[in-house]
Design an enzyme around this catalytic site. Sequence first.
Site, mmCIF file in Angstrom:
data_model
loop_
_atom_site.group_PDB
_atom_site.id
_atom_site.type_symbol
_atom_site.label_atom_id
_atom_site.label_comp_id
_atom_site.label_asym_id
_atom_site.label_seq_id
_atom_site.Cartn_x
_atom_site.Cartn_y
_atom_site.Cartn_z
ATOM 1 N N GLY A 186 25.120 58.489 -3.357
ATOM 2 C CA GLY A 186 25.589 58.864 -4.700
ATOM 3 C C GLY A 186 26.750 58.052 -5.208
ATOM 4 O O GLY A 186 27.476 58.523 -6.104
ATOM 5 N N GLY A 187 26.987 56.842 -4.652
ATOM 6 C CA GLY A 187 28.049 55.979 -5.181
ATOM 7 C C GLY A 187 29.377 56.701 -5.242
ATOM 8 O O GLY A 187 29.820 57.322 -4.260
ATOM 9 N N SER A 230 34.235 51.076 -0.090
ATOM 10 C CA SER A 230 33.051 51.946 -0.190
ATOM 11 C C SER A 230 33.481 53.369 -0.493
ATOM 12 O O SER A 230 34.655 53.729 -0.347
ATOM 13 C CB SER A 230 32.311 51.904 1.151
ATOM 14 O OG SER A 230 31.296 52.865 1.196
ATOM 15 N N THR A 284 21.901 55.347 -2.058
ATOM 16 C CA THR A 284 22.341 55.060 -0.704
ATOM 17 C C THR A 284 21.562 56.086 0.091
ATOM 18 O O THR A 284 20.857 56.897 -0.491
ATOM 19 C CB THR A 284 23.870 55.263 -0.652
ATOM 20 O OG1 THR A 284 24.478 54.290 -1.477
ATOM 21 C CG2 THR A 284 24.476 55.210 0.724
ATOM 22 N N ASP A 311 30.784 46.275 -5.283
ATOM 23 C CA ASP A 311 31.788 47.278 -4.887
ATOM 24 C C ASP A 311 33.200 46.689 -4.826
ATOM 25 O O ASP A 311 34.178 47.418 -4.692
ATOM 26 C CB ASP A 311 31.422 47.904 -3.538
ATOM 27 C CG ASP A 311 30.435 49.054 -3.704
ATOM 28 O OD1 ASP A 311 30.184 49.470 -4.847
ATOM 29 O OD2 ASP A 311 29.902 49.526 -2.681
ATOM 30 N N THR A 358 23.331 51.580 3.092
ATOM 31 C CA THR A 358 22.930 51.343 1.708
ATOM 32 C C THR A 358 22.622 49.879 1.427
ATOM 33 O O THR A 358 23.061 48.987 2.167
ATOM 34 C CB THR A 358 24.068 51.794 0.759
ATOM 35 O OG1 THR A 358 23.595 51.763 -0.587
ATOM 36 C CG2 THR A 358 25.288 50.916 0.868
ATOM 37 N N ARG A 379 29.727 47.479 7.428
ATOM 38 C CA ARG A 379 29.778 47.165 5.997
ATOM 39 C C ARG A 379 29.529 45.669 5.803
ATOM 40 O O ARG A 379 29.966 44.842 6.629
ATOM 41 C CB ARG A 379 31.176 47.530 5.494
ATOM 42 C CG ARG A 379 31.421 47.342 4.021
ATOM 43 C CD ARG A 379 30.757 48.376 3.211
ATOM 44 N NE ARG A 379 31.298 48.443 1.858
ATOM 45 C CZ ARG A 379 30.630 48.978 0.834
ATOM 46 N NH1 ARG A 379 29.421 49.490 1.014
ATOM 47 N NH2 ARG A 379 31.178 49.042 -0.354
ATOM 48 N N ASN A 428 23.425 49.316 -1.768
ATOM 49 C CA ASN A 428 24.230 49.591 -2.960
ATOM 50 C C ASN A 428 23.322 50.149 -4.044
ATOM 51 O O ASN A 428 22.904 51.291 -3.963
ATOM 52 C CB ASN A 428 25.034 48.386 -3.433
ATOM 53 C CG ASN A 428 26.102 48.825 -4.441
ATOM 54 O OD1 ASN A 428 26.468 50.006 -4.464
ATOM 55 N ND2 ASN A 428 26.588 47.937 -5.263
HETATM 56 N N1 GLY Z 1 27.753 51.092 -2.409
HETATM 57 C C1 GLY Z 1 28.289 52.372 -2.576
HETATM 58 C C2 GLY Z 1 29.417 52.636 -1.661
HETATM 59 O O1 GLY Z 1 29.559 51.972 -0.646
HETATM 60 O O2 GLY Z 1 30.205 53.486 -1.937
#
Ligand code: GLY
Length: 561
Positions: A463-464, A442, A371, A413, A389, A99, A391
Amino acid sequence: MTLGAIGLILLSLLLSAVSAPPLAAFLPVAAKGAMVVTSEPFASEAGVQILKQGGNAVDAAVAVGFALAVTHPFAGNIGGGGFMVIHLANGRNTVIDYREEAPEKATRDMYLDGQGAIIPKASTVGSLSVGVPGTVAGLAMAESEYGKLGLRTVLEPAIKLALDGFPVSHALSESLRHYSPLLSRFDQSRRIYLRNGNYYRAGEIFKQPELAATLELIAQQGPGAFYDGIIARKIVATMKQYDGLITLADLRNYRAIERKPLTGHFRGNEIVTVPPPSSGGVALIEMLNILEPLNLGPPDAYHSIHLMTEAMRRAYADRSRYLGDTDFVSVPVAGLLSKAYAANLRAAILASPPDSPIDAGNPMPFEGPDTTHFSIVDAAGDAVSNTYTLNGGYGSGITVKGAGFLLNNEMDDFTSKPGSPNMYGLIQSEANAIAPHKRPLSCMTPTIVLRHGTVRMVVGSPGGSTIMNTVLEVMLNVLVYKMDVLHAVTAPRFHDQWKPNALFLERGRFSADTIARLRQAGYTLRFLKSMGECEAITVNPKTGWRFGAADPRGSGEAVGY
Ligand code: GLY
């Protein structure tokens, strides 16, 4: 049998022969050996090529990760970050957390103006939205710890795709044009992805010589080229051009982290998934624990949607309150994952009316999957579930000058302001406040399901904020409803994230009766064009056959052999 009856049977046979699509269209891709499912066909082929060269699932995953950075610039990346869940046939399970993290100069209130209001787009567009990228460190760590072929070999398909180019798909052509308002703000992105307004059309060859040179440097010099060498200096120069925060020290200090996976149990299956700083694994196991003993009834009908929605609301409320980077804040993970806690929540669900009123938040944009996820099982039974991702689609919009890759906007995020929604409408707390070197919370939920120690399913989605609900629904379709993997990923989806107080349904996919019953029960319904893009594999426990399905909501491909 009468002549009339025989005639009817013959007619129906004839009609079905003429009008029915070939049966294979409704079957997952099947293979005895290995399976690669990604959101882009050239990347799937890159993974298969590496497996056929003698690589294992991790080699293939690293090859796919770099290939998607070339062929799927919307979300595939070397300027972003993600999580890789690995299961080895020898029984070892592990997670690589790559991350992004906040730069040293990041501050808690960096997205607020003098009056304490959020500065529009500061956390989503341009240099201040960029977190220190983790992808190169994560993929390099996976390769050196668990791969067989070495970074040079697994980078070759991506380098070739960047150097020789590949034909632009209809989906990529449309996507680049759709995102031209973002990409045209930054000179290098405008030149590379939009050809200064002469947009790529489907079928044209897209070559990326600068990205090829960047990947070649990583192949020759390892991740040091990215974090402490030529590429690092180019990132810092681009940051200076746009008044960004990331320094050479931030890049030098970045480390991918190997973490212990979260594990849960659901009806005899072992769930191996991602720990914080993703909230995805915690939420997934919490929801599975709540639902485990319940009779859900038929899929996509009122009763199952109601029970699953109530589980979702509780898991997202807990996410909002408790979750953050566990290297900085204390998160009650054991409590959230305990079966006893889930039993309390379940009892409350059964005892209370559906959808008790909750404060409204801002509507979610649901612009689509932003993502990307890929799933791989090799012939030996090793498996990788990887979600990574930038983002938002195309991230911050900034391309690193002379290096040909996009930078993320992952800083969004974090909690910009407690109680105010981020780009996914998620309300977050102090636990996810910005601090130097902290990783933003995340929703990514790469997951592997084991049965008696061997792989049963590999699953994940973009899909966030919707990610863990997509993963939950696809898992239940396989584990409870016994659907094959193609039907499981194709089935209608729905989403509730506690705030805003709304149940989102894919438009046109649920019966009028189900919709009416949900409304009668008190749910506020909203409709989405589509939700997530799940790339999944199942393994038949008796025969060992692998079945792959790329979500028809996207343009990916399952390739097996
Ligand atoms: N950027 C979307 C997530 O990490 O959930």
